[in-house]
Design an enzyme around this catalytic site. Structure first.
Site, PDB file in Angstrom:
ATOM      1  N   GLY A  47     -31.704 -48.712  43.444  1.00 50.22           N
ATOM      2  CA  GLY A  47     -31.955 -48.748  42.008  1.00 50.22           C
ATOM      3  C   GLY A  47     -32.012 -47.352  41.435  1.00 50.22           C
ATOM      4  O   GLY A  47     -32.178 -46.357  42.167  1.00 50.22           O
ATOM      5  N   GLN A  52     -34.005 -40.615  35.623  1.00 50.46           N
ATOM      6  CA  GLN A  52     -33.672 -39.929  36.876  1.00 50.46           C
ATOM      7  C   GLN A  52     -32.366 -39.151  36.795  1.00 50.46           C
ATOM      8  O   GLN A  52     -32.092 -38.293  37.633  1.00 50.46           O
ATOM      9  CB  GLN A  52     -33.580 -40.934  38.034  1.00 50.46           C
ATOM     10  CG  GLN A  52     -34.920 -41.533  38.420  1.00 50.46           C
ATOM     11  CD  GLN A  52     -34.770 -42.462  39.594  1.00 50.46           C
ATOM     12  OE1 GLN A  52     -34.396 -43.613  39.445  1.00 50.46           O
ATOM     13  NE2 GLN A  52     -35.035 -41.951  40.793  1.00 50.46           N
ATOM     14  N   CYS A  99     -37.855 -42.988  46.857  1.00 50.97           N
ATOM     15  CA  CYS A  99     -37.366 -42.724  45.504  1.00 50.97           C
ATOM     16  C   CYS A  99     -36.350 -41.587  45.567  1.00 50.97           C
ATOM     17  O   CYS A  99     -36.605 -40.571  46.228  1.00 50.97           O
ATOM     18  CB  CYS A  99     -38.537 -42.348  44.600  1.00 50.97           C
ATOM     19  SG  CYS A  99     -38.051 -42.024  42.899  1.00 50.97           S
ATOM     20  N   LEU A 100     -35.236 -41.771  44.878  1.00 53.29           N
ATOM     21  CA  LEU A 100     -34.202 -40.731  44.878  1.00 53.29           C
ATOM     22  C   LEU A 100     -34.701 -39.438  44.230  1.00 53.29           C
ATOM     23  O   LEU A 100     -34.128 -38.378  44.447  1.00 53.29           O
ATOM     24  CB  LEU A 100     -32.946 -41.234  44.156  1.00 53.29           C
ATOM     25  CG  LEU A 100     -32.204 -42.368  44.888  1.00 53.29           C
ATOM     26  CD1 LEU A 100     -31.145 -42.987  43.988  1.00 53.29           C
ATOM     27  CD2 LEU A 100     -31.589 -41.863  46.177  1.00 53.29           C
ATOM     28  N   HIS A 141     -40.592 -50.752  40.381  1.00 59.85           N
ATOM     29  CA  HIS A 141     -40.389 -49.324  40.649  1.00 59.85           C
ATOM     30  C   HIS A 141     -39.511 -48.701  39.560  1.00 59.85           C
ATOM     31  O   HIS A 141     -39.840 -47.634  39.013  1.00 59.85           O
ATOM     32  CB  HIS A 141     -39.753 -49.167  42.039  1.00 59.85           C
ATOM     33  CG  HIS A 141     -39.446 -47.756  42.427  1.00 59.85           C
ATOM     34  ND1 HIS A 141     -40.023 -47.122  43.501  1.00 59.85           N
ATOM     35  CD2 HIS A 141     -38.596 -46.839  41.876  1.00 59.85           C
ATOM     36  CE1 HIS A 141     -39.562 -45.880  43.583  1.00 59.85           C
ATOM     37  NE2 HIS A 141     -38.686 -45.679  42.617  1.00 59.85           N
ATOM     38  N   GLU A 142     -38.404 -49.373  39.231  1.00 55.85           N
ATOM     39  CA  GLU A 142     -37.477 -48.810  38.227  1.00 55.85           C
ATOM     40  C   GLU A 142     -38.129 -48.736  36.850  1.00 55.85           C
ATOM     41  O   GLU A 142     -37.987 -47.737  36.143  1.00 55.85           O
ATOM     42  CB  GLU A 142     -36.187 -49.638  38.157  1.00 55.85           C
ATOM     43  CG  GLU A 142     -35.324 -49.591  39.399  1.00 55.85           C
ATOM     44  CD  GLU A 142     -35.198 -48.217  40.011  1.00 55.85           C
ATOM     45  OE1 GLU A 142     -35.112 -47.222  39.270  1.00 55.85           O
ATOM     46  OE2 GLU A 142     -35.209 -48.126  41.247  1.00 55.85           O
ATOM     47  N   HIS A 145     -40.389 -45.885  36.183  1.00 54.12           N
ATOM     48  CA  HIS A 145     -39.746 -44.616  35.822  1.00 54.12           C
ATOM     49  C   HIS A 145     -39.664 -44.445  34.299  1.00 54.12           C
ATOM     50  O   HIS A 145     -39.708 -43.329  33.792  1.00 54.12           O
ATOM     51  CB  HIS A 145     -38.321 -44.554  36.389  1.00 54.12           C
ATOM     52  CG  HIS A 145     -38.243 -44.091  37.817  1.00 54.12           C
ATOM     53  ND1 HIS A 145     -38.625 -42.836  38.211  1.00 54.12           N
ATOM     54  CD2 HIS A 145     -37.818 -44.721  38.944  1.00 54.12           C
ATOM     55  CE1 HIS A 145     -38.429 -42.706  39.522  1.00 54.12           C
ATOM     56  NE2 HIS A 145     -37.951 -43.840  39.994  1.00 54.12           N
TER      57      HIS A 145
HETATM   58 NI    NI Z   1     -37.475 -44.028  41.997  1.00 52.10          NI
END
Ligand code: NI
Length: 187
Positions: A47, A52, A99-100, A141-142, A145
């Site tokens: 995701g 991000q 997480c990226l 989670h998304e 953000h």
């Molecule tokens: Ni993340």
């Protein structure tokens, strides 16, 4: 299409509440989603949220591979604009997240077990779904953000936060089977 640069923890764009999208059908939103899809595929995650990639708008994309759900069911790559979450149970479940924007790390995060979510689509429609398990986790989670929340601030036991590489090495040294934390797809 372009692969976009991913902002890492500490960048101001991850610390502000993202703005609503006034027109989900606008061509620039479609372009953003295409670029996010390409960026996610390149990064190998499950995701991605627009902040991000340095865009402070309420847009998320995600998918759920069959291997991540109890019954093997998959959720295809989905783009949600101005998403909203309704928590359906007070019950929470712990699970590993990555997480990226916090590359190489993972930690145990409690999340609501069942949610309902909805959001606009690029064509101006509405997606509304109920989700449980990993599917519910990824969406929570998304959407976090979009409100400037990263998973470590949801953790209740910071001792589980660590580098995936070290956890893999520790698991290999003790002959434990590859642990679940190392397979958690970042998002
Ligand atoms: Ni993340």
């Amino acid at each position: 299409m372009s692969i976009l640069k991913i902002a890492k923890m500490g960048h101001p764009v991850l610390r502000r509440v993202a703005d609503p999208v006034s027109d989900p059908t606008a061509p620039e939103i479609a372009r953003l989603v295409r670029d996010m899809e390409e960026t996610l595929a390149d990064a190998g995650g499950v995701g991605l949220a627009a902040p991000q990639v340095h865009v402070p708008l309420r847009v998320v994309i995600f998918h759920v591979p069959g291997a991540r759900t109890d019954d093997g069911s998959q959720v295809p790559l989905t783009a949600l604009i101005n998403p909203e979450i309704e928590v359906l149970t007070e019950e929470t479940v712990e699970g590993w997240e990555g997480c990226l924007s916090i590359p190489g790390m993972t930690g145990m995060v409690p999340r609501a077990k069942r949610i309902r979510y909805k959001g606009a689509t690029l064509s101006g429609g509405v997606i509304e779904r109920e989700a449980a398990g990993f599917h519910a986790r990824v969406v929570q989670h998304e959407c976090d953000h979009l409100d400037a929340v990263l998973y470590p601030s949801r953790m209740t036991d910071l001792s589980t936060l660590g580098f995936v590489e070290e956890m893999r090495r520790a698991a290999a040294a003790t002959d434990r089977p590859e642990s679940e934390e190392s397979s958690a797809g970042p998002c």
